[in-house]
Design a protein around this motif. Sequence first.
Motif, PDB file in Angstrom:
ATOM      1  N   PHE A 278       0.825  -1.194   0.000  1.00 33.01           N
ATOM      2  CA  PHE A 278       0.000   0.000   0.000  1.00 33.01           C
ATOM      3  C   PHE A 278       0.867   1.255   0.000  1.00 33.01           C
ATOM      4  N   PRO A 279       0.294   2.402  -0.336  1.00 33.61           N
ATOM      5  CA  PRO A 279       1.088   3.633  -0.404  1.00 33.61           C
ATOM      6  C   PRO A 279       1.795   3.941   0.907  1.00 33.61           C
ATOM      7  N   PRO A 280       2.996   4.497   0.829  1.00 36.06           N
ATOM      8  CA  PRO A 280       3.760   4.794   2.047  1.00 36.06           C
ATOM      9  C   PRO A 280       3.246   6.039   2.753  1.00 36.06           C
ATOM     10  N   ALA A 281       3.581   6.145   4.018  1.00 37.13           N
ATOM     11  CA  ALA A 281       3.296   7.351   4.799  1.00 37.13           C
ATOM     12  C   ALA A 281       4.608   7.863   5.365  1.00 37.13           C
ATOM     13  N   GLY A 282       4.859   9.160   5.216  1.00 39.08           N
ATOM     14  CA  GLY A 282       6.110   9.734   5.673  1.00 39.08           C
ATOM     15  C   GLY A 282       6.200   9.841   7.186  1.00 39.08           C
ATOM     16  N   LEU A 283       7.426   9.845   7.695  1.00 32.51           N
ATOM     17  CA  LEU A 283       7.711  10.044   9.110  1.00 32.51           C
ATOM     18  C   LEU A 283       8.725  11.174   9.236  1.00 32.51           C
ATOM     19  N   GLU A 284       8.665  11.919  10.324  1.00 32.66           N
ATOM     20  CA  GLU A 284       9.658  12.973  10.530  1.00 32.66           C
ATOM     21  C   GLU A 284       9.994  13.118  12.004  1.00 32.66           C
ATOM     22  N   GLU A 285      11.240  13.482  12.246  1.00 35.07           N
ATOM     23  CA  GLU A 285      11.663  13.781  13.606  1.00 35.07           C
ATOM     24  C   GLU A 285      11.062  15.128  13.983  1.00 35.07           C
ATOM     25  N   ARG A 286      10.266  15.143  15.033  1.00 35.33           N
ATOM     26  CA  ARG A 286       9.569  16.369  15.400  1.00 35.33           C
ATOM     27  C   ARG A 286       9.328  16.404  16.897  1.00 35.33           C
ATOM     28  N   CYS A 287       9.757  17.470  17.530  1.00 36.89           N
ATOM     29  CA  CYS A 287       9.534  17.621  18.963  1.00 36.89           C
ATOM     30  C   CYS A 287       8.293  18.478  19.195  1.00 36.89           C
ATOM     31  N   THR A 288       7.601  18.213  20.278  1.00 36.74           N
ATOM     32  CA  THR A 288       6.364  18.941  20.579  1.00 36.74           C
ATOM     33  C   THR A 288       6.563  20.016  21.635  1.00 36.74           C
ATOM     34  N   CYS A 289       7.810  20.246  22.036  1.00 39.15           N
ATOM     35  CA  CYS A 289       8.039  21.289  23.035  1.00 39.15           C
ATOM     36  C   CYS A 289       7.822  22.666  22.399  1.00 39.15           C
ATOM     37  N   SER A 290       7.527  23.667  23.226  1.00 44.05           N
ATOM     38  CA  SER A 290       7.321  25.029  22.739  1.00 44.05           C
ATOM     39  C   SER A 290       7.438  25.987  23.912  1.00 44.05           C
ATOM     40  N   VAL A 291       7.654  27.264  23.588  1.00 44.56           N
ATOM     41  CA  VAL A 291       7.722  28.294  24.625  1.00 44.56           C
ATOM     42  C   VAL A 291       6.426  28.326  25.423  1.00 44.56           C
ATOM     43  N   GLU A 317      16.286  28.414  33.246  1.00 45.31           N
ATOM     44  CA  GLU A 317      16.572  27.735  31.972  1.00 45.31           C
ATOM     45  C   GLU A 317      15.958  26.335  31.993  1.00 45.31           C
ATOM     46  N   VAL A 318      15.190  26.036  30.990  1.00 47.00           N
ATOM     47  CA  VAL A 318      14.585  24.712  30.833  1.00 47.00           C
ATOM     48  C   VAL A 318      15.066  24.146  29.497  1.00 47.00           C
ATOM     49  N   VAL A 319      15.679  22.956  29.550  1.00 49.24           N
ATOM     50  CA  VAL A 319      16.207  22.318  28.344  1.00 49.24           C
ATOM     51  C   VAL A 319      15.369  21.084  28.041  1.00 49.24           C
ATOM     52  N   CYS A 320      14.826  21.010  26.845  1.00 50.43           N
ATOM     53  CA  CYS A 320      14.023  19.853  26.445  1.00 50.43           C
ATOM     54  C   CYS A 320      14.922  18.622  26.347  1.00 50.43           C
ATOM     55  N   GLU A 321      14.546  17.558  27.030  1.00 52.81           N
ATOM     56  CA  GLU A 321      15.347  16.334  27.006  1.00 52.81           C
ATOM     57  C   GLU A 321      15.333  15.673  25.633  1.00 52.81           C
ATOM     58  N   PHE A 322      14.282  15.915  24.868  1.00 52.57           N
ATOM     59  CA  PHE A 322      14.184  15.283  23.556  1.00 52.57           C
ATOM     60  C   PHE A 322      15.048  15.992  22.511  1.00 52.57           C
ATOM     61  N   CYS A 323      14.851  17.288  22.360  1.00 60.11           N
ATOM     62  CA  CYS A 323      15.509  17.992  21.255  1.00 60.11           C
ATOM     63  C   CYS A 323      16.640  18.913  21.689  1.00 60.11           C
ATOM     64  N   SER A 324      16.870  19.033  23.002  1.00 57.92           N
ATOM     65  CA  SER A 324      17.957  19.843  23.570  1.00 57.92           C
ATOM     66  C   SER A 324      17.764  21.343  23.391  1.00 57.92           C
ATOM     67  N   THR A 325      16.590  21.785  22.979  1.00 57.47           N
ATOM     68  CA  THR A 325      16.331  23.215  22.871  1.00 57.47           C
ATOM     69  C   THR A 325      16.260  23.834  24.267  1.00 57.47           C
ATOM     70  N   ALA A 326      16.949  24.961  24.445  1.00 54.81           N
ATOM     71  CA  ALA A 326      16.968  25.638  25.737  1.00 54.81           C
ATOM     72  C   ALA A 326      15.989  26.811  25.723  1.00 54.81           C
ATOM     73  N   TYR A 327      15.146  26.897  26.748  1.00 58.66           N
ATOM     74  CA  TYR A 327      14.189  27.984  26.901  1.00 58.66           C
ATOM     75  C   TYR A 327      14.536  28.744  28.183  1.00 58.66           C
ATOM     76  N   ARG A 328      14.519  30.074  28.115  1.00 60.55           N
ATOM     77  CA  ARG A 328      14.897  30.897  29.264  1.00 60.55           C
ATOM     78  C   ARG A 328      13.756  31.851  29.632  1.00 60.55           C
ATOM     79  N   PHE A 329      13.541  31.962  30.939  1.00 65.15           N
ATOM     80  CA  PHE A 329      12.442  32.782  31.437  1.00 65.15           C
ATOM     81  C   PHE A 329      12.912  33.613  32.630  1.00 65.15           C
TER      82      PHE A 329
END
Length: 338
Positions: A278-291, A317-329
């Motif tokens: 059957f037709p393929p479905a794409g996959l992508e690396e995507r993190c759901t973290c956000s400010v 400072e909060v660092v996402c364990e999945f994507c390593s993005t750092a957020y500062r408040f």
Amino acid sequence: MPLMTTDATTMTENLLSAVGLDRPETGDDAVVPFTLEKLDTRGRSVRLGPALDAILSRHDYPVPVARLLGEAVVLASLIGSSLKFEGRFILQTQTDGPVNLIVVDFEAPDGIRGYARFDRDLLLKAAEEGRTSAPELLGKGHLAMTIDQGQHTERYQGIVALDGNGFEEVAHTYFLQSEQIPTQVRIAVAQMTTKGDHRPRWRAGGLLIQHLPQSGIPVHTDLPGDGNFDNSDTANPDGWNEARAMLATVEDLELADPEVSPERLLFRLYHETGVRVFPPAGLEERCTCSVDRIEDMLANSFTDEEREDMAVDGEIEVVCEFCSTAYRFNPHQFHAKN
């Protein structure tokens, strides 16, 4: 798509056209569903390239840890990609081994992220003693598979013991014990280099097959909690045994090789009995973290005093364990909101 019934053993362009596969062969970061109708079996093939490399390279994991997390990502992709609704499939291990925590989060229909936590001292000791197989790195504990359909719905969670088994064996046990669905899984993770690129890149492939109920595919879905299957009512146990036997012949290199597409591999395995792709479905690396999500968490889960204690040099400072993005408040920005 029509069944592949030719006697040839290689897939040429003419052959692809002859069997009705009138599209390019599927590349990386995709899942390809298929059925083996004569063998009363269905399945999915997953091939991961750049998406997996991003997940594993971002944290600079030691090779044994990266390979183990890669196996978990493949398994979560094989299972999570069958979700028929917007939601999440979460695979999580908690064990006493050198790799004591793995979390893989599949967000339907196509987002995947993963994280591993490990004890460096235990890992070094295991490596010195040559104990770096998946069961040895995981140790004893449990694996939980969770389906989250969002707000206003109950989560479904199934748990299976991890006691000297890797992800392939655990998947077999889980589906047989929890859902009574005969299931077989093959997973391979590898580092490969290509001409002109001196950095090894992580790649992986996986195949999952499941025995069909007697009345066919529509009666039963293949996710935990979506139904019950009576193992005594199988339509063709000999067909299932043949499907399993063919899957057992797959080599790790075939699963991870970028030159062997899912269609090509399935044809190699099942061209004699026929495979419907059957037709393929794409996959992508995507993190759901956000400010917004992290700001909301800090505002609603902690007091003013706790936020003040978190601050270093006037910032939280909060660092996402999945994507390593750092957020500062600024800890004072929450006062007006409370």
